[in-house]
Design a protein around this motif. Structure first.
Motif, PDB file in Angstrom:
ATOM      1  N   THR A  85       0.853  -1.192  -0.439  1.00 29.55           N
ATOM      2  CA  THR A  85      -0.355   0.230  -0.089  1.00 29.55           C
ATOM      3  C   THR A  85       1.197   0.890   0.201  1.00 29.55           C
ATOM      4  OG1 THR A  85      -0.032   0.202   2.236  1.00 29.55           O
ATOM      5  CG2 THR A  85      -1.945  -1.046   1.312  1.00 29.55           C
ATOM      6  N   TYR A  86       0.430   2.289  -0.311  1.00 30.16           N
ATOM      7  CA  TYR A  86       0.967   3.164  -0.348  1.00 30.16           C
ATOM      8  C   TYR A  86       1.583   4.060   0.545  1.00 30.16           C
ATOM      9  CZ  TYR A  86      -1.901   6.883   2.738  1.00 30.16           C
ATOM     10  OH  TYR A  86      -3.073   6.469   3.546  1.00 30.16           O
ATOM     11  N   ASP A  87       1.083   3.300   1.843  1.00 30.75           N
ATOM     12  CA  ASP A  87       2.168   3.496   3.399  1.00 30.75           C
ATOM     13  C   ASP A  87       2.672   2.930   3.553  1.00 30.75           C
ATOM     14  OD1 ASP A  87      -0.206   2.635   3.531  1.00 30.75           O
ATOM     15  OD2 ASP A  87      -0.960   3.653   5.716  1.00 30.75           O
ATOM     16  N   ASN A  88       2.951   1.322   2.891  1.00 37.30           N
ATOM     17  CA  ASN A  88       3.496   0.811   3.956  1.00 37.30           C
ATOM     18  C   ASN A  88       4.240  -0.032   2.387  1.00 37.30           C
ATOM     19  OD1 ASN A  88       4.950  -1.726   4.846  1.00 37.30           O
ATOM     20  ND2 ASN A  88       2.720  -2.814   4.986  1.00 37.30           N
ATOM     21  N   TYR A  89       4.999   0.796   1.707  1.00 44.18           N
ATOM     22  CA  TYR A  89       6.224   0.102   0.241  1.00 44.18           C
ATOM     23  C   TYR A  89       7.188   0.242   1.173  1.00 44.18           C
ATOM     24  CZ  TYR A  89       4.946  -0.356  -4.299  1.00 44.18           C
ATOM     25  OH  TYR A  89       5.103  -0.787  -5.661  1.00 44.18           O
ATOM     26  N   PRO A  90       7.708  -1.544   1.339  1.00 41.73           N
ATOM     27  CA  PRO A  90       9.101  -0.776   1.246  1.00 41.73           C
ATOM     28  C   PRO A  90      10.169  -0.701   0.759  1.00 41.73           C
ATOM     29  CG  PRO A  90       8.250  -3.418   1.928  1.00 41.73           C
ATOM     30  CD  PRO A  90       7.118  -2.223   0.864  1.00 41.73           C
ATOM     31  N   HIS A 136      -3.703   4.483  -9.731  1.00 45.24           N
ATOM     32  CA  HIS A 136      -3.334   3.467  -9.630  1.00 45.24           C
ATOM     33  C   HIS A 136      -3.092   2.877  -8.122  1.00 45.24           C
ATOM     34  CE1 HIS A 136      -2.212  -1.149  -9.810  1.00 45.24           C
ATOM     35  NE2 HIS A 136      -2.992  -1.283 -11.750  1.00 45.24           N
ATOM     36  N   PRO A 137      -3.436   1.562  -8.136  1.00 48.42           N
ATOM     37  CA  PRO A 137      -3.970   1.374  -6.010  1.00 48.42           C
ATOM     38  C   PRO A 137      -2.023   1.228  -5.855  1.00 48.42           C
ATOM     39  CG  PRO A 137      -5.697   0.214  -7.190  1.00 48.42           C
ATOM     40  CD  PRO A 137      -4.785   1.113  -7.888  1.00 48.42           C
ATOM     41  N   TYR A 141       4.192   1.802  -8.948  1.00 52.22           N
ATOM     42  CA  TYR A 141       3.676   0.620 -10.608  1.00 52.22           C
ATOM     43  C   TYR A 141       3.307   2.358 -11.682  1.00 52.22           C
ATOM     44  CZ  TYR A 141       1.496  -1.668 -14.301  1.00 52.22           C
ATOM     45  OH  TYR A 141       1.936  -1.855 -15.245  1.00 52.22           O
ATOM     46  N   GLY A 142       2.119   3.149 -10.984  1.00 49.70           N
ATOM     47  CA  GLY A 142       1.361   4.783 -11.524  1.00 49.70           C
ATOM     48  C   GLY A 142       2.878   5.479 -12.084  1.00 49.70           C
ATOM     49  N   ILE A 143       3.287   5.657 -11.494  1.00 52.13           N
ATOM     50  CA  ILE A 143       3.946   6.311 -11.351  1.00 52.13           C
ATOM     51  C   ILE A 143       5.221   6.234 -12.053  1.00 52.13           C
ATOM     52  CG2 ILE A 143       6.529   8.028 -10.192  1.00 52.13           C
ATOM     53  CD1 ILE A 143       4.450   7.832  -7.032  1.00 52.13           C
ATOM     54  N   ALA A 144       5.945   5.318 -12.355  1.00 52.96           N
ATOM     55  CA  ALA A 144       6.617   4.847 -12.451  1.00 52.96           C
ATOM     56  C   ALA A 144       6.565   4.385 -14.292  1.00 52.96           C
ATOM     57  CB  ALA A 144       7.327   3.597 -12.741  1.00 52.96           C
ATOM     58  N   LYS A 145       5.132   4.365 -14.468  1.00 54.72           N
ATOM     59  CA  LYS A 145       4.342   4.241 -15.788  1.00 54.72           C
ATOM     60  C   LYS A 145       4.239   5.719 -16.671  1.00 54.72           C
ATOM     61  CE  LYS A 145       4.282  -0.221 -16.573  1.00 54.72           C
ATOM     62  NZ  LYS A 145       5.540  -0.292 -17.629  1.00 54.72           N
ATOM     63  N   ALA A 146       3.438   6.774 -15.211  1.00 59.46           N
ATOM     64  CA  ALA A 146       3.544   7.779 -15.814  1.00 59.46           C
ATOM     65  C   ALA A 146       4.946   8.767 -16.310  1.00 59.46           C
ATOM     66  CB  ALA A 146       2.777   8.897 -14.063  1.00 59.46           C
TER      67      ALA A 146
END
Length: 234
Positions: A85-90, A136-137, A141-146
């Motif tokens: 999740t956005y607040d638990n991303y290693p 994207h949830p 991944y969404g940041i990379a694709k943008a």
């Protein structure tokens, strides 16, 4: 002399469909992937398979020494990590994903463009995602694709005067192995967002990639082809 195509992640899913299509057109293809288990075209004539971890950005120049000059680059490899999740991303997971999905594609564009500029010809196609357009949830991944969509526009401007086109596709969810990482609720929601209530077939996305890499006119440069069946009409 046949043209040479480098396809990252060309061992399965959309990438495998692209590899098969390019073979049918008579191209020499080089596939770079982490492994080639169950890849049906390994050993086929005009196919070179190179095992490489695409999260290793630093050693890409060595990889390209092995690959040699290419006429077409298809930056297809990518993956998502919906378990975080956005607040638990290693940190390690974030950096690995960003390397594979953004940093390596950009560095490969830098590397292949050197010989392309000398020949005054090249075709580069990036596989982005609707995740980079609407959010994207899996936030990274969404940041990379943008970022990859924006990099496509940048490099089209930088390289276009040298006869090199740089375009990308942005598909919504496709019927590939990536779906194993999504739970049933998310898959149901994705299907409900398109008019035919199904995922894209990998062949449908591959056809657009192959066209951009082959028959696409030079004047089509820096664009993103949306492949989402009204998920995000614009």
């Amino acid at each position: 002399m046949s043209k040479k195509v480098l396809i990252t992640g060309g061992n399965k899913g959309i990438g495998l469909c692209v590899s098969r299509a390019m073979l049918e057109f008579g191209y020499e293809i080089v596939i770079v992937a982490r492994d080639f288990e169950d890849c049906p075209i390994v050993g086929v004539e005009n196919v070179t398979a190179i095992e490489y971890d695409l999260s290793d950005v630093d050693n890409l120049p060595k990889l390209m020494e092995e690959v040699g000059e290419v006429d077409i680059l298809i930056n297809n490899a990518g993956y998502m990590q919906p378990k975080y999740t956005y607040d638990n991303y290693p940190k390690e997971a974030k950096e690995h994903l960003m390397n594979v999905d953004l940093h390596t594609p950009v560095e490969l564009m830098n590397l292949v463009s050197v010989s392309m500029k000398k020949k005054k010809f090249g075709r580069i196609v990036n596989t982005a995602s609707i995740a980079g357009q609407i959010g994207h949830p899996d936030v990274w991944y969404g940041i990379a694709k943008a970022g990859l969509i924006n990099a496509t526009k940048i490099y089209a401007k930088l390289l276009g005067t040298d006869g090199i086109t740089v375009n990308c596709v942005a598909p919504s969810a496709a019927e590939t192995g990536m779906q194993k990482d999504n739970d049933e609720a998310r898959k149901k929601a994705f299907k409900a967002a398109v008019v035919t209530n199904r995922f894209a077939e990998p062949e449908e996305v591959a056809k657009a990639i192959v066209w951009l890499a082959t028959d696409c006119p030079e004047y089509i440069n820096g664009i993103t082809i949306d492949i989402n069946n009204c998920f995000y009409p614009r």
